[in-house]
Design an enzyme around this catalytic site. Structure first.
Site: not given
Lengths: 261, 279
Positions: B257, A61-64
Site C-alpha cells: 500500500y 484488499g483493504s476493508t476500508v
C-alpha cells in the site's frame, strides 16, 4: 446486446465502460479526492472514474474500500455504476451506501474500456447497444486426462487457422447441449459421449461481436477422430500450459477452465 | 453491544479473541484473515460500515465464511522452502496474487501466530482472501477437504522475485515497522535489536496503545535511538509523505500500500538485514 446478471444496487446508469481486467482495491487503487485510477496493473491508470461504468472482476484488499467508494460519491468523482463478475461485500456495501447502481455475475472480461453501456441495477442487467451477441456452444472432449483441440480451416467464417475446442453457432431457441452434441458428431465423428459438466457462459469479445460461449464437458471413450471440412488438424493435449503456447480462439483457456474445475 | 476503544488493527493480540466456531463481524482485512484462519472464528470481510451495522443490530448476514461450505479450500499451495521472518509476508503476497478470491490451503511449513499474522495481512492485501488453512497448524486444516483441488507451488525463487518486485527504492529515509501493528513480543524484540545495533536512520514502530503503554521501557529505548513508537494508527495511514520519500519495511502489506497511499518508494526486506544495512 443485453446481459443478465444479478441485482446488487438498484438504479439506472448509462455511460462508457472503464474496464480493469484484474481485481481492484479502492484503497490505494483510486485517488479518493479526484477519482483517478492509481493502480497500474489495471491498465487504465490515470483514467477517471467520474461518469464511467466501472467494470472489474471483483474487489480485493483493504476493508476500508467501502468508505472510499462512499467518499468518491460524496465528492462527485465516483463511478456512475459498477459491474462485477462477483460482488464482494466490501464493494457491495460501499455501492449501497453511495447509491451507485451495481450489477454482478457479469463476465467482465467481455467488456472493453470505451464500450457504451446501460446498466439497470433493479433488473440486474447491462446492455451494450454497440455490440452484437453471437451465441455459440463449445464442447470440451476429454479422454484419459487430455482434451481435444482442433485447428480451424480456411473455409470457416471466423478465426481461421486458430486452435479451438469443438464449437458451433447456436441457432434460434435450440437447446445448447443438444447443439454441442450435434457439433461433436459432425466435426469429429466421435460417438458415445458422456456429459460431465456445463459452465456459465463466457463472453469472448472480438471487435463489435460478443461470442456468448456456452461451455460443455464430455468424456469420450476413444481418441479416434475423423475431422470434417471445418478443421484441418487435431491434438489431444493436457489442459493448462499447453494451451498457452498455441494461437487459440479468444478465451479458450477460460472456457476449458469453466468446465474442468 | 457496547464499544471498547482499542484503536487497534490487531485486537487479537490484546485479548479480543473469539473462539473456534464463534460468529463475529469484523472489518480490517488482516484481522478478518487472522480470526478465520488462526482462531477459527467466523467472519466475512466486512467493510467498515457493514461491521458497524452488525454491531448495532447484533446480527450479520449468513453467507460465505460463516458457512461450512464457504470455509472449504479452493487451491492447495505447496511451499517448497522453509520460511522465516520476511518470507511469511512474501508467501502471502505471492499467494494472494495467484488465488485472488479463493481460499488457499498451505502445505509444507509451520509458523507461529506472529508469522501467520504477517502471512494473512499480505494475503488479504494482494488478494481478497478472508481465510487460509495451514496443514498441521490452523485449527480447521485437519478437516478441510483438499482432494481433487487444483494445486500450485511457491518456491524460494518466487519469494525472491516477489521481494524484488515490491522493492523500488535505493536508500531509505526511515525504517517503518507495523501494518499490522506489532505485538508486545515484537516491540520488545525491536528495542533489543535497536539497542544492540543503533540505526543511523529513524525507526518508526506502529503498535496498539495497549502494547505501547505496557512496554514503556522498550518504547524508551527505541525513542532514545531516534525512533518513534506510535499508537492508534499504522504506517500506510500516516502522512509519511510529509517527511519521507523512501521507506524500508519488512511488512508485505505495507509494501503493497505505501506506494499508492503514501507516495513512497519501498525497500522490502528482513528486519535484521535492514538494521544491519542502516547501522
Amino acid at each position: 446486446m443485453k446481459i443478465r446478471g444479478r441485482r446488487i444496487v438498484p438504479g439506472h446508469a448509462a455511460g462508457d465502460v472503464l474496464a480493469s481486467p484484474v481485481p481492484f482495491s479502492f484503497v490505494g487503487g483510486a485517488d479518493p479526492a479526484t477519482g483517478k485510477i492509481l493502480d497500474p496493473s489495471t491498465g487504465v491508470a490515470d483514467e477517471r472514474l467520474a461518469g464511467r461504468i466501472f467494470a472489474f472482476p471483483h474487489g480485493k484488499g483493504s476493508t476500508v474500500g467501502s468508505y472510499v467508494i462512499y467518499g468518491l460519491a460524496k465528492r462527485e468523482v465516483g463511478p456512475a455504476g459498477i459491474v462485477n463478475a462477483s460482488a464482494e461485500g466490501i464493494v457491495a456495501v460501499g455501492a449501497i451506501l453511495a447509491g451507485i447502481p451495481m450489477v454482478d455475475r457479469i463476465d467482465t472480461a467481455g467488456l472493453r474500456t470505451g464500450d457504451r453501456i446501460v446498466l439497470d441495477g433493479a433488473r440486474g442487467t447491462v446492455e451494450l447497444p454497440g455490440v452484437r451477441a453471437t451465441p455459440v456452444v463449445t464442447a470440451v472432449l476429454r479422454n484419459r486426462g487430455r482434451i481435444l483441440i482442433v485447428r480451424r480451416s480456411e473455409k470457416v467464417g471466423s478465426f481461421r487457422g486458430r486452435w479451438s475446442a469443438i464449437s458451433g453457432h447456436l441457432e434460434g431457441r435450440e437447446d445448447p447441449k443438444a447443439r454441442a452434441v450435434q457439433e461433436v458428431r459432425e466435426e469429429t465423428a466421435l460417438r458415445r459421449l458422456s456429459f460431465r459438466a456445463a459452465g456459465a457462459p463466457i463472453l469472448a469479445r472480438h471487435d463489435a461481436t460478443m461470442y456468448v460461449v456456452h461451455p460443455f464437458l464430455f468424456d469420450v471413450p476413444s481418441r479416434r477422430v475423423r475431422l470434417d471440412w471445418e478443421n484441418v488438424e487435431h491434438r489431444w493435449v493436457h489442459p493448462g500450459e499447453e494451451l498457452d503456447r498455441l494461437q487459440t480462439v479468444p478465451r479458450l483457456k477460460d472456457v476449458v477452465a469453466a468446465v474442468l474445475r | 453491544m457496547g464499544v471498547h476503544a482499542s484503536f487497534s488493527c490487531t485486537p487479537y493480540l490484546i485479548g479480543v479473541r473469539p473462539g473456534l466456531g464463534e460468529h463475529v463481524a469484523w472489518a480490517e482485512s488482516n484481522a478478518v484473515c487472522f480470526a478465520n484462519s488462526v482462531l477459527g472464528a467466523r467472519t466475512n470481510r466486512e467493510g467498515g460500515p457493514s461491521a458497524l451495522a452488525a454491531a448495532i443490530v447484533g446480527a450479520t448476514p449468513e453467507y460465505g465464511l460463516h458457512t461450512d461450505e464457504g470455509r472449504k479450500p479452493t487451491t492447495v499451495v505447496r511451499v517448497t522452502t522453509k520460511p522465516r521472518g520476511l518470507d511469511f509476508s512474501l508467501i502471502g503476497l505471492v499467494a494472494g496474487e495467484r488465488v485472488g478470491e479463493g481460499l488457499p490451503y498451505f502445505r509444507g511449513f509451520r509458523g507461529t501466530e506472529e508469522d501467520l499474522k504477517w502471512l494473512g495481512a499480505a494475503l488479504a492485501s494482494s488478494g481478497s482472501c478472508g481465510m487460509f488453512h495451514l496443514d498441521g497448524v490452523t485449527p480447521e486444516a485437519r478437516r478441510a477437504p483438499t482432494r481433487g483441488l487444483p494445486s500450485m507451488m511457491i518456491t524460494r525463487r518466487d519469494l525472491v522475485a516477489a521481494k524484488r518486485s515490491y522493492t523500488d527504492g535505493d536508500e531509505a529515509d526511515v525504517i517503518a515497522l507495523g501494518s499490522p501493528q506489532l505485538s508486545e513480543h515484537e516491540v520488545r524484540e525491536i528495542a533489543h535489536r535497536v539497542e544492540r545495533t543503533p540505526p543511523r536512520i529513524p525507526v518508526w514502530v506502529f503498535t496498539s496503545r495497549t502494547v505501547r503503554d505496557a512496554n514503556l521501557e522498550a518504547v524508551g529505548i527505541i525513542e532514545r535511538h531516534g525512533g518513534r513508537v506510535l499508537a492508534d494508527t499504522c504506517l500506510e495511514v500516516t502522512l509519511l509523505e510529509h517527511r519521507f520519500g523512501t521507506v524500508a519495511t519488512p511488512s508485505g502489506k505495507g509494501a503493497y500500500y505505501l506506494p499508492s497511499l503514501c507516495k513512497q518508494k519501498v525497500i522490502l526486506d528482513d528486519i535484521d538485514r535492514l538494521l544491519e544495512r542502516y547501522a
